[in-house]
Design a protein around this motif. Structure first.
Motif, PDB file in Angstrom:
ATOM      1  N   CYS A  60       0.950  -1.161   0.145  1.00 42.99           N
ATOM      2  CA  CYS A  60       0.113  -0.099  -0.040  1.00 42.99           C
ATOM      3  C   CYS A  60       0.977   1.324   0.119  1.00 42.99           C
ATOM      4  CB  CYS A  60      -0.838  -0.028   1.355  1.00 42.99           C
ATOM      5  SG  CYS A  60      -1.772   1.487   1.599  1.00 42.99           S
TER       6      CYS A  60
ATOM      7  N   CYS B 252       0.388   3.490   3.755  1.00 41.15           N
ATOM      8  CA  CYS B 252       0.771   2.965   4.996  1.00 41.15           C
ATOM      9  C   CYS B 252       2.095   2.363   4.785  1.00 41.15           C
ATOM     10  CB  CYS B 252      -0.383   2.414   5.684  1.00 41.15           C
ATOM     11  SG  CYS B 252      -0.902   0.730   5.010  1.00 41.15           S
TER      12      CYS B 252
ATOM     13  N   SER C  67       2.146  -1.048   4.297  1.00 44.58           N
ATOM     14  CA  SER C  67       2.048  -2.498   4.599  1.00 44.58           C
ATOM     15  C   SER C  67       1.730  -3.232   3.419  1.00 44.58           C
ATOM     16  CB  SER C  67       0.961  -2.672   5.698  1.00 44.58           C
ATOM     17  OG  SER C  67      -0.146  -2.237   5.257  1.00 44.58           O
TER      18      SER C  67
ATOM     19  N   CYS D 289      -4.952   0.383   0.583  1.00 42.88           N
ATOM     20  CA  CYS D 289      -5.785  -0.101   1.297  1.00 42.88           C
ATOM     21  C   CYS D 289      -6.987   0.491   1.162  1.00 42.88           C
ATOM     22  CB  CYS D 289      -5.480  -0.326   2.899  1.00 42.88           C
ATOM     23  SG  CYS D 289      -3.837  -0.845   3.440  1.00 42.88           S
TER      24      CYS D 289
ATOM     25  N   CYS E  33      -5.288   5.637   4.440  1.00 43.75           N
ATOM     26  CA  CYS E  33      -4.396   5.131   3.662  1.00 43.75           C
ATOM     27  C   CYS E  33      -4.546   6.216   2.306  1.00 43.75           C
ATOM     28  CB  CYS E  33      -4.341   3.937   3.046  1.00 43.75           C
ATOM     29  SG  CYS E  33      -3.841   2.555   4.448  1.00 43.75           S
TER      30      CYS E  33
HETATM   31 ZN   LIG Z   1      -2.502   1.227   3.771  1.00 44.64          ZN
END
Ligand SMILES: [Zn+2]
Length: 103
Positions: free
Chosen positions: A20, A23, A25, A59, A64
């Protein structure tokens, strides 16, 4: 028996994963929303995940998207300046997404 034949009978086990840009992740691709820089240079949400062009992933939650849009991470990832009209469309999409603090 050739090893290749054995391997080809096995079901694919690796789940495609993407990062993503909001963020940072890593998540399963299917849980992320794809943003595509289309061949026309416009940036838009790609619900099919199959549109031609350079893609970035976010996300499906608003923080995000806010981070990606406000901090220009999406632009950096796609290497393009997002037009005001496209930006409004992306913000509109983000407003439909759930807010999940910490997600
Ligand atoms: Zn994210």
């Amino acid at each position: 028996m050739p090893k290749a034949a054995v391997r080809s009978r096995l079901p694919p086990r690796r789940v495609p994963q993407r990062t993503c840009v909001g963020c940072g992740s890593v998540n399963a691709k299917r849980q992320l929303v794809r943003i595509v820089r289309g061949l026309d240079g416009e940036v838009r949400v790609d619900p099919t995940g199959k549109a031609a062009g350079r893609g970035a992933y976010l996300c499906a939650n608003r923080p995000c998207w806010d981070a990606a849009l406000k901090k220009k991470r999406l632009e950096r990832s796609l290497n393009v300046a997002i037009s005001p009209a496209s930006l409004e469309a992306l913000k509109g999409y983000a407003e439909e997404l759930p807010v999940e603090p910490g997600a």
